[in-house]
Design an enzyme around this catalytic site. Structure first.
Site, PDB file in Angstrom:
ATOM      1  N   MET A   1       0.740  -1.233  -0.021  1.00 49.19           N
ATOM      2  CA  MET A   1      -0.020  -0.037   0.015  1.00 49.19           C
ATOM      3  C   MET A   1       0.771   1.226  -0.059  1.00 49.19           C
ATOM      4  SD  MET A   1      -1.319   0.213   3.774  1.00 49.19           S
ATOM      5  CE  MET A   1      -1.923   1.697   3.455  1.00 49.19           C
ATOM      6  N   CYS A   2       0.483   2.121  -1.044  1.00 48.40           N
ATOM      7  CA  CYS A   2       1.449   3.474  -1.053  1.00 48.40           C
ATOM      8  C   CYS A   2       2.712   3.338  -1.708  1.00 48.40           C
ATOM      9  CB  CYS A   2       1.612   4.092   0.405  1.00 48.40           C
ATOM     10  SG  CYS A   2      -0.090   4.461   1.478  1.00 48.40           S
ATOM     11  N   ARG A   3       3.052   4.260  -2.371  1.00 45.34           N
ATOM     12  CA  ARG A   3       4.453   4.498  -2.844  1.00 45.34           C
ATOM     13  C   ARG A   3       4.881   5.851  -2.525  1.00 45.34           C
ATOM     14  NH1 ARG A   3       6.448  -0.474  -4.114  1.00 45.34           N
ATOM     15  NH2 ARG A   3       5.551  -0.694  -1.964  1.00 45.34           N
TER      16      ARG A   3
END
Length: 251
Positions: A1-3
């Site tokens: 999740m998320c970058r």
């Protein structure tokens, strides 16, 4: 999740790091190559950057996907900077916080992002929140796990801790209170970067001439990208990168 990604280097358009490369952060919002949790990062995005001569960064954040924001495309094309931190978000859980939950979080010269999730949120983190002074809780930008993680880091920075130490100690506390958490943290003040690899991918690229990028995953296929081992603290400037192991929580 998320970058997320942080870059230090010569002055260049924001888009040179965030939009132009073939596997840039913008593309990672819908087609990440190494993301282990989640598939699409469309729950908000943000970028913070530093203007020459001003230690306090500017921010641009939105609640929706970065690919739908034409204003960001213009900003990325014309705004130049020598230091930035940006992130695209895949929310841990549904919330109503909008862009307030999108990194980067900020205070003074700092920009911060959290790639991961606090396991058992919010119950597992409640004892740590109770250790913060009331004013720190009142400053929380959002009710998500990343906002609390930032509050814990910020409290240490305000207390005089070095960036790397603030991240390492926060990770140790969270990992003990909430085993199984993913705690890849990214912090910059425009002159240095500190980051942790704890449960998700982290890479860095150090280019001769004074350019350093630290990111969840490479934005191109340059063979000089180096993966950071899990359970590692990274500290970097424009001229060098150092890695050191993070302490495992006590059983």
């Amino acid at each position: 999740m998320c970058r997320h990604i942080a870059v230090l280097g010569p002055q260049e358009p924001i888009g040179a790091s965030l939009a132009d490369p073939p596997h840039s952060l913008v593309r990672q919002s819908w087609a990440p190559r190494r993301q282990r949790h989640g598939t699409v990062n469309a729950d908000g995005f943000g970028v913070g950057w530093y203007a020459e001569g001003d230690p306090v960064p500017a921010r641009y954040r939105r609640a929706g996907p970065v690919w739908a924001d034409l204003s960001f495309a213009d900003i990325a094309r014309v705004v130049r900077t020598g230091a930035l931190l940006a992130a695209v978000r895949d929310a841990t859980a549904a919330d109503a916080d909008g862009e307030a939950a999108a990194a980067p979080f900020t205070a003074g010269p700092w920009l911060f992002s959290h790639n991961g999730a606090v396991a058992g949120w919010p119950d597992t983190a409640a004892p740590l929140a109770a250790l913060l002074p009331p004013e720190a809780l009142l400053r929380l930008a959002a009710r998500c796990d990343s906002a609390l993680v930032w509050a814990l880091v910020e409290h240490r920075l305000r207390g005089g801790d070095a960036p790397g130490g603030a991240l390492a100690d926060t990770v140790a506390e969270l990992a003990e209170a909430a085993p199984g958490s993913r705690l890849n943290l990214l912090l910059t003040d425009g002159t240095s970067i500190a980051a942790t690899a704890w449960g998700d991918t982290l890479w860095y690229l150090a280019v001769p001439g004074g350019r350093t990028a630290v990111a969840s995953e490479p934005y191109d296929d340059d063979p000089r990208w180096t993966e950071v081992p899990d359970r590692t603290l990274l500290t970097a400037t424009r001229t060098g990168v150092a890695l050191s192991p993070l302490k495992e929580p006590c059983p």
